[in-house]
Design a protein around this motif. Structure first.
Motif, mmCIF file in Angstrom:
data_model
loop_
_atom_site.group_PDB
_atom_site.id
_atom_site.type_symbol
_atom_site.label_atom_id
_atom_site.label_comp_id
_atom_site.label_asym_id
_atom_site.label_seq_id
_atom_site.Cartn_x
_atom_site.Cartn_y
_atom_site.Cartn_z
ATOM 1 N N VAL A 43 -104.259 85.362 -46.609
ATOM 2 C CA VAL A 43 -103.313 84.097 -46.296
ATOM 3 C C VAL A 43 -102.965 83.234 -47.448
ATOM 4 N N GLY A 44 -103.635 83.157 -48.565
ATOM 5 C CA GLY A 44 -103.270 81.990 -49.598
ATOM 6 C C GLY A 44 -102.306 83.051 -50.475
ATOM 7 N N GLN A 45 -102.333 84.265 -50.574
ATOM 8 C CA GLN A 45 -101.231 85.184 -51.182
ATOM 9 C C GLN A 45 -99.944 85.244 -50.633
ATOM 10 N N MET A 46 -100.077 85.355 -49.085
ATOM 11 C CA MET A 46 -98.832 85.313 -48.476
ATOM 12 C C MET A 46 -98.009 83.948 -48.486
ATOM 13 N N ASP A 47 -99.048 82.827 -48.267
ATOM 14 C CA ASP A 47 -98.332 81.730 -48.591
ATOM 15 C C ASP A 47 -97.481 81.424 -49.792
ATOM 16 N N ALA A 48 -98.110 81.912 -50.963
ATOM 17 C CA ALA A 48 -97.483 81.597 -52.232
ATOM 18 C C ALA A 48 -96.222 82.743 -52.245
ATOM 19 N N PHE A 49 -96.218 83.890 -51.604
ATOM 20 C CA PHE A 49 -95.126 84.552 -51.759
ATOM 21 C C PHE A 49 -94.036 84.026 -50.762
ATOM 22 N N ARG A 50 -94.350 83.587 -49.718
ATOM 23 C CA ARG A 50 -93.133 83.010 -48.957
ATOM 24 C C ARG A 50 -92.312 81.680 -49.311
ATOM 25 N N ARG A 51 -93.106 81.374 -50.470
ATOM 26 C CA ARG A 51 -92.501 79.841 -51.066
ATOM 27 C C ARG A 51 -91.169 80.607 -52.134
ATOM 28 N N ILE A 52 -91.345 81.795 -52.193
ATOM 29 C CA ILE A 52 -90.163 82.382 -53.129
ATOM 30 C C ILE A 52 -89.332 83.359 -52.236
ATOM 31 N N ALA A 53 -89.807 83.985 -51.304
ATOM 32 C CA ALA A 53 -88.866 85.068 -50.409
ATOM 33 C C ALA A 53 -89.076 85.319 -49.094
ATOM 34 N N THR A 79 -100.547 89.949 -61.857
ATOM 35 C CA THR A 79 -98.978 89.351 -62.277
ATOM 36 C C THR A 79 -99.156 88.296 -60.950
ATOM 37 N N PRO A 80 -98.312 87.341 -61.366
ATOM 38 C CA PRO A 80 -98.107 86.173 -60.398
ATOM 39 C C PRO A 80 -97.406 86.667 -59.244
ATOM 40 N N VAL A 81 -97.951 86.120 -58.035
ATOM 41 C CA VAL A 81 -97.420 86.681 -56.935
ATOM 42 C C VAL A 81 -95.804 86.078 -56.710
ATOM 43 N N GLU A 82 -95.443 85.179 -57.471
ATOM 44 C CA GLU A 82 -94.179 84.594 -57.343
ATOM 45 C C GLU A 82 -93.299 85.768 -58.215
ATOM 46 N N GLU A 83 -93.696 86.454 -59.090
ATOM 47 C CA GLU A 83 -92.935 87.360 -59.855
ATOM 48 C C GLU A 83 -92.778 88.647 -58.769
ATOM 49 N N ALA A 84 -93.760 88.910 -58.278
ATOM 50 C CA ALA A 84 -93.379 90.157 -57.270
ATOM 51 C C ALA A 84 -92.639 89.576 -55.981
ATOM 52 N N ALA A 85 -92.518 88.684 -55.690
ATOM 53 C CA ALA A 85 -91.993 88.033 -54.517
ATOM 54 C C ALA A 85 -90.316 87.909 -54.992
ATOM 55 N N GLU A 86 -90.127 87.498 -56.290
ATOM 56 C CA GLU A 86 -88.768 87.468 -56.576
ATOM 57 C C GLU A 86 -88.044 88.788 -56.727
ATOM 58 N N ALA A 87 -89.129 89.715 -57.434
ATOM 59 C CA ALA A 87 -88.282 91.132 -57.518
ATOM 60 C C ALA A 87 -87.998 91.602 -56.072
ATOM 61 N N MET A 88 -88.850 91.370 -55.098
ATOM 62 C CA MET A 88 -88.697 91.977 -53.766
ATOM 63 C C MET A 88 -87.312 91.031 -53.093
ATOM 64 N N ASN A 89 -87.281 89.859 -53.371
ATOM 65 C CA ASN A 89 -86.261 89.147 -52.683
ATOM 66 C C ASN A 89 -84.859 89.665 -53.451
ATOM 67 N N ASP A 90 -84.906 90.060 -54.589
ATOM 68 C CA ASP A 90 -83.632 90.541 -55.231
ATOM 69 C C ASP A 90 -83.231 91.909 -54.597
#
Ligand code: NAP
Length: 332
Positions: A159-169, A131-142
């Motif tokens: 670190v890379g996964q946290m970086d990608a996550f933090r671009r969304i949430a 699952t794209p990290v961004e999809e999970a981050a967006e759901a958590m942000n909602d």
């Protein structure tokens, strides 16, 4: 008890959190409900206000027990509940699943089991490579924006996964493994969290009981206990780790009049200032060391002496990687 604020929130937590994996029974050879509830109440009575659980622990059982304990305690507002989503077991096998629909369903199930209408710290348990990290981050942000969760966390993320996550949430917490014997995060996740204002909930403080001082060469584990599969608990490593524990215990006694369990937890608190140590317990008496943790601290000489003991005793150190669920879903 020392307290800290979760970065970017007004959540105030004890620097020691009660880990409730074993309380769910699964992979810990079972658990007793009354004893588990008493352990949670005992932790709360001793100044711990953070309880860390997960949907997967006992397939909902740990969360149910936490819910019962909090109902008995009666002050939900005084407790910080950290729980996790993102491990699925609906097919009968445990696999990573941080898809949006799964997270949205899981939060409702967790709220019901925990008998609450909000979760203080909601964490993705393991990175899901399907699952794209961004999809999970967006759901958590909602969920965060809706007020169902008060802080967003991840666990076992690079670190890379946290970086990608933090671009969304926003990312308030990260939960990696860390203890005297398991130090891999020191070269990446730890400095990243420190410099980006992410509070760490560090898990495995006493290395699944190894640093408690109770283990002996002939200690046996029952049922599905995860330590049967833990390479640290297999010879010849087990003997080496026990030797290290013995030397650490001698050091703690000689220098501070303490025992190895105090040294192990004090090491966590002093090594990671501003962060939180998760300590798993399943009986109230396992928390008896708490009063012995305050009024002293470790310095540079202690850290060096501890590292020297490890270097002298453990030939082939090994981490907690054996615990990771398979990276991909069955059939992917
Ligand atoms: P831990 O805290 O290192 O060890 C807990 C175990 O040590 C207990 O279940 C107990 O087992 C033993 N113990 C505790 N206090 C003791 C005492 N005073 N004397 C002797 N033995 C004692 O390991 P953990 O439970 O794996 O980790 C702590 C928490 O971190 C978990 O509960 C969970 O909340 C979290 N965690 C998260 C992840 C993740 O992927 N995010 C992974 C692991 C853990 P026995 O009595 O059976 O020996």
């Amino acid at each position: 008890m020392e307290y800290v604020k979760i970065s970017g929130t007004d959540i105030r937590c004890s620097r020691i959190g009660l880990g409730c994996w074993a309380i769910g029974g699964w992979l810990w050879g079972g658990s007793d409900e009354r004893e588990s509830i008493d352990t949670i109440l005992s932790a709360l009575g001793r100044g711990i206000n953070l309880v860390d659980t997960a949907a997967i622990y006992g397939f909902g059982r740990s969360e149910e027990i936490v819910g019962k304990a909090l109902a008995e305690h009666g002050r939900r507002d005084k407790v910080v509940i950290a729980t996790k989503a993102g491990l699925d077991w609906t097919t009968g096998k445990v696999y990573r699943n941080s898809a949006r629909d799964r997270i949205i369903q899981e939060v409702e199930d967790s709220l019901e089991r925990l008998r609450t209408d909000y979760i203080d710290i909601y964490q993705i348990h393991w990175p899901d490579f399907d699952t794209p990290v961004e999809e999970a981050a967006e759901a958590m942000n909602d969920l965060y924006k809706s007020g169902k969760i008060r802080a967003i966390g991840v666990s076992n993320y690079s670190v890379g996964q946290m970086d990608a996550f933090r671009r969304i949430a926003p990312l308030h917490t990260s939960q990696p493994p860390y203890n005297i014997f398991e130090r891999a995060i020191e070269c990446d996740v730890f400095p990243y969290c420190d410099s980006n204002g992410i509070t760490m909930l560090l898990y495995g403080a006493i290395c699944r009981g190894l640093l408690s001082g109770r283990m002996k060469g002939d200690t046996k584990f029952e049922g599905d206990d995860i330590r049967k599969a833990d390479p640290k608990f297999k010879e010849p490593r087990f003997g080496e780790y026990l030797k290290a524990v013995g030397k650490l215990d001698d050091y703690a006694r000689r220098k501070y009049g303490k025992r190895v369990i105090h040294l192990a937890i004090r090491w966590m608190l002093d090594r990671a200032p501003g962060h939180i140590t998760l300590w798993g317990a399943r009986r109230p008496d396992q928390l008896d060391p708490i009063p012995e943790l305050t009024g002293w601290s470790l310095d540079k000489d202690d850290f060096e002496a501890i590292d020297k003991i490890l270097a002298e005793t453990i030939k082939e150190p090994v981490g907690p990687e054996f615990m990771a669920p398979p990276e991909h879903r069955p059939g992917v």
